[in-house]
Design an enzyme around this catalytic site. Structure first.
Site, short mmCIF file in Angstrom:
data_model
loop_
_atom_site.label_atom_id
_atom_site.label_comp_id
_atom_site.label_asym_id
_atom_site.label_seq_id
_atom_site.Cartn_x
_atom_site.Cartn_y
_atom_site.Cartn_z
CB CYS A 1 51.19 -37.44 10.16
SG CYS A 1 50.37 -36.34 11.37
CE LYS B 1 52.32 -36.72 5.25
NZ LYS B 1 52.39 -35.74 6.35
CD GLU C 1 55.07 -36.70 10.67
OE1 GLU C 1 55.11 -36.00 9.64
OE2 GLU C 1 54.15 -36.59 11.51
#
Length: 411
Positions: free
Chosen positions: A349, A297, A242
C-alpha cells in the site's frame, strides 16, 4: 466581466482573494477529479496545470493562503474517513480541516514574498517537502497525464517559462514560454512486462466487515476459489490484496498448510498479519513450491500504522484515537521475491507511493493495497496516479492488487 472582477477586488477584497484561491485549487486539482470520473484529456490537463502554477506565482498573498487551504481539502478530505473504523467518527471533519490548514502553511511559504522569481524557487523547493511524512501531494503529479514530463528538470523549465516574462523586455516578453515546449515529454520510455502469466485479484470487502469473525470463513473460501480458478487457467502467479487474510497467518497453520499444498501448482502472493516477539507486522506472504517467504512492510503509514510523535505522546494518541492499533513495526529494508526466475520488489500500500521502495535494481513491483479504509473517495485514484508517477520515473511495471478499487497493471 473584467469590470465586475475589478469591482469585487476593490469592494470585497477578502471575497475576491477567496475566489482566486478557490480557482487556483480547482485548476491544481482538476486532473485528479477528471481521472476519478474517467475523463482524460492531455490538452486540458496541460492548460489547467500551467494556469494553476501561474496563479501560484502571481496571485496575492491572501489568495495563496486560500489556495493552500482548498488544495488540502480537495486532495485529502478522505483521510478522516478511516477514523470511523476506529470508533471516533467525530474526528472526520477535524482531520479534514487539519489538512486544509496544513496545506495553508505548506503553500503559505509562497506568500512570504510577492517576487515571482522567489516564488518559483520556493515552489520548486516545496516539491521536496513532505509535511508530516505525507508525500502524496507531489507538485509534478499535476503533469502525470499531460504533455509535460514529470522530471524535476521539466518542472524547472516550466517555472522558468512562467516566471521569466516578468523580467524580460516587452519585445521578447513571451520568448521564455518556449521552455514549456522543451519540457514536453517527447521520448517516454515504456517499461517491460513480466513474462509470467499473472492474475491480479480485485476484491470489494467493506472495512467494517473485513475483520469480523463471521466474515473470516467466506473470505478464506473466496481466496481458495480464486486460486483454484487460476490454477485451472494455467496462471503462473496470483496476487491478492493487502491483508486479504484478516488474521495472523503464523498463528493459523491450517490455512498456511493449505496454501503450501496449492503452491505446487501456482505461486501465491497474499497479504496478512504477523505477530512476532510481541510485535505486529503488516506482511506479504510469497508461497511457492511448498515453501514460503515473508516480506515485512518497511514504510509505515503515519497516523495509521505508527504515530510520528515522541513516545509519551504516541501512546496517548494511539490509545485515544486508534484503539491501540497504530502500533506496527517496520522492517529495516525492502524485500525482493524471486518468482519463477524473475525478481519482484514487494510493496504494501503506502510503500508503493514512497521513493525509497524503488531504490536499487527494480524492474517489477508487486503492490498490494486495502483502500476500503477510505471508501468511497478519490483516494484510490490519487494512489493510482502516484503509482504511475513512480513507475514512469523509475521505468518499472507495477502489478497492483487492491481491495476496493485500483487493481491493475501500471506503467
Amino acid at each position: 466581466m473584467i469590470e465586475k472582477l475589478k469591482t469585487l477586488k476593490n469592494t470585497k477584497p477578502l471575497l475576491f482573494n477567496a475566489a482566486c484561491g478557490l480557482l487556483t485549487a480547482l485548476l491544481f486539482s482538476a486532473f485528479l477529479y477528471f481521472e476519478h470520473f474517467g475523463i482524460t484529456s492531455k490538452f486540458i490537463n496541460t492548460i489547467f496545470a500551467l494556469a494553476a502554477l501561474t496563479l501560484l506565482l502571481y496571485s496575492s498573498k491572501k489568495s495563496i493562503l486560500f489556495a493552500g487551504f482548498f488544495m488540502g481539502i480537495f486532495w485529502f478530505y478522505w483521510v478522516g474517513f478511516s477514523f470511523k473504523h476506529q470508533g471516533v467518527t467525530y474526528m472526520e471533519p477535524i482531520i479534514t480541516l487539519f489538512f486544509g490548514f496544513l496545506y495553508t502553511l505548506f503553500f503559505g511559504v509562497l506568500a512570504l514574498t510577492n517576487k515571482v522569481y522567489l516564488r518559483a524557487i520556493l515552489l520548486f523547493g516545496l516539491s521536496y517537502v513532505e509535511p508530516i511524512d505525507l508525500n502524496w501531494l507531489q507538485i509534478e503529479l499535476i503533469f502525470i497525464e499531460s504533455y509535460i514530463g514529470i522530471a524535476k528538470y521539466q518542472l524547472i523549465l516550466v517555472l522558468l517559462a512562467l516566471s521569466l516574462p516578468t523580467y524580460i523586455p516587452k519585445k521578447m516578453k513571451y520568448l521564455p514560454l518556449l521552455f514549456i515546449v522543451v519540457a514536453f515529454n517527447f521520448n517516454a520510455e515504456v517499461p517491460q512486462e513480466s513474462k509470467l502469466k499473472i492474475k491480479l485479484v480485485a476484491t470489494d470487502i467493506a472495512q467494517e466487515k473485513k475483520w469480523k469473525r463471521e466474515s473470516l470463513r467466506p473470505t478464506i473460501t473466496m481466496i481458495y476459489q480464486h486460486i483454484d480458478e487460476a490454477i485451472e487457467n494455467k496462471y503462473d502467479l496470483i496476487i491478492f490484496p493487502e491483508s486479504i487474510f484478516p488474521l495472523y497467518m503464523n498463528k493459523n497453520p491450517h490455512v498456511l498448510n493449505t496454501l503450501l499444498i496449492k503452491s505446487h501448482h501456482i505461486t501465491i502472493v497474499a497479504g496478512s498479519l504477523l505477530r512476532e516477539n510481541k510485535q505486529n507486522f503488516n506482511v506479504t506472504y510469497m508461497i511457492q513450491d511448498g515453501k514460503y517467504e515473508i516480506a515485512k512492510k518497511m514504510l509505515l503509514v503515519p497516523f495509521g500504522e505508527y504515530i510520528p510523535l515522541p513516545k509519551f505522546a504516541r501512546k496517548i494518541i494511539n490509545d485515544t484515537f486508534f484503539n491501540s492499533q497504530a502500533d506496527f513495526t517496520g522492517a529495516s529494508e525492502p524485500t525482493d521475491f524471486i518468482i519463477k526466475g524473475e525478481t519482484f520488489r514487494n510493496a504494501i500500500c503506502w510503500e508503493a507511493t514512497c521513493p525509497e521502495i524503488y531504490e536499487g535494481d527494480v524492474k517489477f513491483l508487486i503492490a498490494t493495497s486495502n483502500n476500503a479504509w477510505f471508501a468511497p473517495s478519490i483516494e484510490p485514484t490519487l494512489q493510482n496516479l502516484l503509482l504511475r508517477y513512480y513507475a514512469r520515473k523509475n521505468n518499472i511495471t507495477v502489478y497492483h492488487s487492491v481491495n476496493s478499487k485500483g487493481t491493475g497493471v501500471i506503467k
